[in-house]
Design an enzyme around this catalytic site. Structure first.
Site, mmCIF file in Angstrom:
data_model
loop_
_atom_site.group_PDB
_atom_site.id
_atom_site.type_symbol
_atom_site.label_atom_id
_atom_site.label_comp_id
_atom_site.label_asym_id
_atom_site.label_seq_id
_atom_site.Cartn_x
_atom_site.Cartn_y
_atom_site.Cartn_z
ATOM 1 N N HIS A 37 0.838 -1.210 0.000
ATOM 2 C CA HIS A 37 0.000 0.000 0.000
ATOM 3 C C HIS A 37 0.870 1.257 0.000
ATOM 4 C CE1 HIS A 37 -2.874 -2.891 2.120
ATOM 5 N NE2 HIS A 37 -3.596 -2.475 1.101
ATOM 6 N N SER A 188 -3.000 -7.943 2.990
ATOM 7 C CA SER A 188 -3.568 -7.783 4.335
ATOM 8 C C SER A 188 -3.996 -9.124 4.904
ATOM 9 C CB SER A 188 -4.784 -6.853 4.285
ATOM 10 O OG SER A 188 -4.434 -5.645 3.663
HETATM 11 P P1 AMP Z 1 -6.624 -3.624 -0.539
HETATM 12 O O1 AMP Z 1 -6.487 -2.836 0.716
HETATM 13 O O2 AMP Z 1 -6.193 -5.050 -0.409
HETATM 14 O O3 AMP Z 1 -7.961 -3.441 -1.190
HETATM 15 O O4 AMP Z 1 -5.558 -3.007 -1.547
HETATM 16 C C1 AMP Z 1 -5.556 -1.628 -1.846
HETATM 17 C C2 AMP Z 1 -4.683 -1.399 -3.044
HETATM 18 O O5 AMP Z 1 -3.358 -1.837 -2.776
HETATM 19 C C3 AMP Z 1 -5.156 -2.192 -4.283
HETATM 20 O O6 AMP Z 1 -5.042 -1.383 -5.436
HETATM 21 C C4 AMP Z 1 -4.210 -3.353 -4.296
HETATM 22 O O7 AMP Z 1 -4.020 -3.902 -5.585
HETATM 23 C C5 AMP Z 1 -2.932 -2.715 -3.788
HETATM 24 N N1 AMP Z 1 -2.044 -3.744 -3.257
HETATM 25 C C6 AMP Z 1 -2.357 -4.748 -2.399
HETATM 26 N N2 AMP Z 1 -1.303 -5.536 -2.172
HETATM 27 C C7 AMP Z 1 -0.273 -5.025 -2.892
HETATM 28 C C8 AMP Z 1 1.087 -5.402 -3.087
HETATM 29 N N3 AMP Z 1 1.619 -6.466 -2.497
HETATM 30 N N4 AMP Z 1 1.848 -4.644 -3.909
HETATM 31 C C9 AMP Z 1 1.318 -3.544 -4.525
HETATM 32 N N5 AMP Z 1 0.036 -3.146 -4.387
HETATM 33 C C10 AMP Z 1 -0.752 -3.874 -3.585
#
Ligand code: AMP
Length: 281
Positions: A37, A188
């Site tokens: 993130h 997460s």
């Molecule tokens: P989330 O909180 O899981 O909905 O993720 C929020 C944003 O962070 C989304 O655009 C995800 O694709 C991105 N994201 C989650 N994990 C990663 C990671 N390991 N590397 C880069 N971006 C990520």
């Protein structure tokens, strides 16, 4: 760093900034933040003057109520990370703020055939829920640019289709996947992995890396077959799919000559469902 719980407070903060022609970036998240993130925040700084991060665990994109219930919510830790990263504002509304008519409000848009492939097959209605909340966040922030992770490869395509559907003038930036040192894609959900699960979880990145490294040696079918063999006999790991697709349509790739090829995987490791992918070309 400012914290906003309502759309009106956020809009009041952004109005003078927009009037003075500041560029605004939005980084939508569900919290439980990790360095993946934070990499989105860092990259956002290269595109915009003001970075707004949203933290909202969106009920309409969860197909499994237990998954929603157990989603981690370490808010103090998240705010400290965002502050440290130099985020300008955090938007953390409650459910009533985003769904004043209730989370069962009507929403359905045409996201194209790709909505029903891959994750769409295993998580029915997921991308309707995702685009529903992202549209609301876009309306609240009206950003110039929005950052999304390649980690959720299909999600980026769905967001772009939603943007086209509403003719929204927002630039979408896809950010590379940030991994742990041993290759596991940060997520997460990794917090739920037991020590054995954590060891087993490496099969996702290893199988993807194998396909990337041996791409020139085997046919597409052979590559998929060999990748799937990685999962055989690992107790507690259940493969949902491993597939090599055309990155524009998400249809199974028919030839190595297609313009864009991506290997994607989803597997349950213990009780935790993980996804990962690698762009081959
Ligand atoms: P989330 O909180 O899981 O909905 O993720 C929020 C944003 O962070 C989304 O655009 C995800 O694709 C991105 N994201 C989650 N994990 C990663 C990671 N390991 N590397 C880069 N971006 C990520």
């Amino acid at each position: 760093m400012e914290i906003f719980k309502t759309k009106s407070a956020l809009e009041a903060f952004l109005k003078p900034l927009k009037a003075s022609k500041k560029k605004i970036a939005l980084v939508p998240t569900m919290g439980a933040l990790h360095n993946g993130h934070i990499s989105l925040i860092e990259l956002a700084k290269t595109y915009a003057d003001i970075i707004v991060c949203s933290i909202f665990v969106n009920p309409t994109q969860f197909t499994d109520p237990k998954d929603l219930e157990k989603y981690p919510r370490p808010i103090e830790h998240d705010l400290a990370m965002l502050n440290e990263a130099g985020c300008s504002g955090v938007f953390m509304p409650n459910i009533a703020e985003m769904y004043p008519q209730g989370a069962d409000e009507n929403w359905h848009i045409d996201l194209g055939k790709a909505e029903f492939l891959l994750e769409g097959e295993f998580r029915k209605g997921h991308y309707q829920g995702v685009t529903q909340i992202v549209k609301k966040l876009f309306d609240a922030v009206e950003p110039d640019v929005a950052m999304f992770g390649q980690k959720d490869f299909q999600q980026v395509l769905m967001i772009k289709n939603m943007l086209a559907y509403f003719h929204l003038p927002i630039k979408i930036i896809t950010c590379p996947i940030i991994r742990e040192d041993d290759g596991l894609a940060m997520s997460s959900r990794n917090i739920h992995l037991s020590p054995v699960d954590r060891e087993n979880s490496l099969v996702l990145s290893k199988s993807l890396q194998y396909v990337t490294d041996h791409f020139n040696e085997f046919s597409l079918d052979e590559l998929e077959e060999k990748a799937k063999r990685f999962y055989q006999g690992i107790e507690g790991v259940e493969l949902d799919y491993f597939t090599i697709v055309n990155g524009d349509t998400l249809e199974k790739a028919k030839s190595k000559n297609e313009n864009s090829l991506v290997a994607l995987v989803a597997a349950k490791v213990g009780a935790t469902r993980l996804i990962d992918n690698m762009i081959i070309k």
